[in-house]
Motif scaffolding. Structure first.
Motif, PDB file in Angstrom:
ATOM      1  N   GLY A  76      -2.513  12.808  -0.097  1.00 38.16           N
ATOM      2  CA  GLY A  76      -2.925  11.542  -0.696  1.00 38.16           C
ATOM      3  C   GLY A  76      -1.811  10.536  -0.925  1.00 38.16           C
ATOM      4  N   ARG A  77      -1.781  10.015  -2.159  1.00 37.93           N
ATOM      5  CA  ARG A  77      -0.943   8.829  -2.435  1.00 37.93           C
ATOM      6  C   ARG A  77       0.548   9.111  -2.330  1.00 37.93           C
ATOM      7  N   GLY A  78       0.990  10.317  -2.638  1.00 41.18           N
ATOM      8  CA  GLY A  78       2.376  10.676  -2.369  1.00 41.18           C
ATOM      9  C   GLY A  78       3.415  10.173  -3.352  1.00 41.18           C
ATOM     10  N   THR A  79       3.051  10.061  -4.644  1.00 38.15           N
ATOM     11  CA  THR A  79       4.081   9.612  -5.594  1.00 38.15           C
ATOM     12  C   THR A  79       5.123  10.705  -5.843  1.00 38.15           C
ATOM     13  N   ASN A  80       4.720  11.968  -5.758  1.00 36.79           N
ATOM     14  CA  ASN A  80       5.733  13.029  -5.899  1.00 36.79           C
ATOM     15  C   ASN A  80       6.652  13.072  -4.683  1.00 36.79           C
TER      16      ASN A  80
ATOM     17  N   ALA B  64       2.912  18.698  -2.268  1.00 42.14           N
ATOM     18  CA  ALA B  64       2.950  17.550  -3.183  1.00 42.14           C
ATOM     19  C   ALA B  64       1.600  16.845  -3.118  1.00 42.14           C
ATOM     20  N   GLY B  65       0.644  17.403  -3.858  1.00 44.41           N
ATOM     21  CA  GLY B  65      -0.709  16.866  -3.790  1.00 44.41           C
ATOM     22  C   GLY B  65      -1.382  17.249  -2.494  1.00 44.41           C
TER      23      GLY B  65
ATOM     24  N   ILE C   4       3.481  21.675  -7.180  1.00 43.31           N
ATOM     25  CA  ILE C   4       3.502  21.006  -8.481  1.00 43.31           C
ATOM     26  C   ILE C   4       2.068  20.880  -8.971  1.00 43.31           C
ATOM     27  N   HIS C   5       1.872  21.239 -10.244  1.00 40.60           N
ATOM     28  CA  HIS C   5       0.514  21.272 -10.804  1.00 40.60           C
ATOM     29  C   HIS C   5       0.517  20.558 -12.158  1.00 40.60           C
ATOM     30  N   PRO C   6      -0.477  19.688 -12.393  1.00 46.62           N
ATOM     31  CA  PRO C   6      -0.447  18.858 -13.609  1.00 46.62           C
ATOM     32  C   PRO C   6      -1.027  19.522 -14.853  1.00 46.62           C
TER      33      PRO C   6
ATOM     34  N   GLN D  53      -6.116  17.837 -15.603  1.00 44.64           N
ATOM     35  CA  GLN D  53      -6.010  16.937 -16.760  1.00 44.64           C
ATOM     36  C   GLN D  53      -7.352  16.833 -17.486  1.00 44.64           C
TER      37      GLN D  53
ATOM     38  N   GLU E   5       6.148  14.691 -13.907  1.00 50.43           N
ATOM     39  CA  GLU E   5       6.128  15.326 -12.576  1.00 50.43           C
ATOM     40  C   GLU E   5       7.287  14.803 -11.733  1.00 50.43           C
TER      41      GLU E   5
HETATM   42  C1  GRF Z   1      -0.195  15.381  -8.772  1.00 45.95           C
HETATM   43  O1  GRF Z   1      -0.798  15.212 -10.019  1.00 45.95           O
HETATM   44  C2  GRF Z   1       0.199  16.827  -8.550  1.00 45.95           C
HETATM   45  O2  GRF Z   1       0.586  17.468  -9.723  1.00 45.95           O
HETATM   46  C3  GRF Z   1      -1.084  17.407  -8.027  1.00 45.95           C
HETATM   47  O3  GRF Z   1      -1.631  16.411  -7.204  1.00 45.95           O
HETATM   48  C4  GRF Z   1      -1.162  15.137  -7.624  1.00 45.95           C
HETATM   49  C5  GRF Z   1      -0.497  14.508  -6.450  1.00 45.95           C
HETATM   50  O4  GRF Z   1      -0.107  13.183  -6.709  1.00 45.95           O
HETATM   51  N1  GRF Z   1      -0.837  18.655  -7.345  1.00 45.95           N
HETATM   52  P1  GRF Z   1       0.798  12.402  -5.683  1.00 45.95           P
HETATM   53  O5  GRF Z   1       0.056  12.410  -4.344  1.00 45.95           O
HETATM   54  O6  GRF Z   1       2.119  13.094  -5.594  1.00 45.95           O
HETATM   55  O7  GRF Z   1       0.917  11.010  -6.232  1.00 45.95           O
END
Ligand code: GRF
Length: 213
Positions: free
Chosen positions: A15-19, A92-93, A113-115, A127, A179
């Motif tokens: 997805g969006r890839g902020t991590n 990462a998502g 990574i897990h929120p 969440q 994160e």
């Molecule tokens: C994050 O909340 C991560 O913890 C979960 O998926 C989301 C991915 O967000 N596994 P992003 O694509 O990195 O913005």
């Protein structure tokens, strides 16, 4: 585990890839000594692909629907990662379950990574699960990936308060800030080596300060 000479990281996204962006930024800021070898998305419309390309990183789509079984898909992922000499894989998502072919090819070399503060609230909508349960503290977990969903040894956790008026979205935003700090920190720890896995515990390398005492 000794320091790894291979600091090439493959990042899997959906997805969006902020991590992913946080990892790119940490590398550029020299807080993280790594190279992103490739970004792979199972979805062609993942915004993270553009983030990677904007940073000059190769970004490819590997659509899971093109493969008959999950194992076939995992094997295709392994092939793409190994072709680029990736030594570490960061989820990462990435909204796919990771199976044996990928885990076997990268034992203790896949991070997720897990929120939430695992083992609380594994799986989807962590969440929302936290809000509905009524916990007062939540956060983020970066862990090694094993066959158990969101169940591998914990590398880094960071906590945030859950406020009375929070929705899943406001809590997610607060966790996301943490994160973006936790993931580069965990990747750096893994690449620097000196850690070990003891049962289900991740035992970090001794810091220079604690080693001296
Ligand atoms: C994050 O909340 C991560 O913890 C979960 O998926 C989301 C991915 O967000 N596994 P992003 O694509 O990195 O913005």
């Amino acid at each position: 585990m000794p320091e790894s000479s291979n600091r090439r990281v493959g990042v899997l996204i959906s997805g969006r890839g902020t991590n992913l962006q946080a990892l790119i930024d940490a590398i550029e800021a020299r807080r993280l000594n790594a190279t992103i070898a490739v970004v792979i998305s199972n979805r062609a419309d993942a915004a993270g692909l553009q983030r990677a390309r904007a940073a000059g990183i190769e970004a490819i789509t590997l659509p899971h629907r093109a493969y008959a079984t999950r194992d076939d898909y995992d094997r295709a992922l392994v092939k793409e990662l190994q072709a680029r000499d990736a030594g570490l894989v960061c989820l990462a998502g990435f909204m796919r379950l990771v199976g044996e072919p990928l885990i076997a090819a990268f034992p203790n070399r896949i991070l997720n990574i897990h929120p939430s503060l695992l083992p609380a609230f594994p799986g989807l909508d962590a969440q929302k699960q936290a809000i509905e349960y009524g916990v007062k503290v939540s956060g983020v977990t970066v862990h090694l990936v094993t066959a158990e969903l969101d169940g591998g040894p914990i590398i880094v956790q960071r906590s945030v308060p859950v406020m009375p008026g929070d929705t899943a979205d406001t809590l997610a935003a607060r966790i996301l800030e943490q994160e973006h700090l936790a993931y580069p920190e965990a990747v750096q720890m893994i690449l620097d080596g000196g850690w070990r896995v003891d049962g289900r515990r991740f035992v970090a390398a001794k810091s220079p300060t604690s080693a001296a005492t």
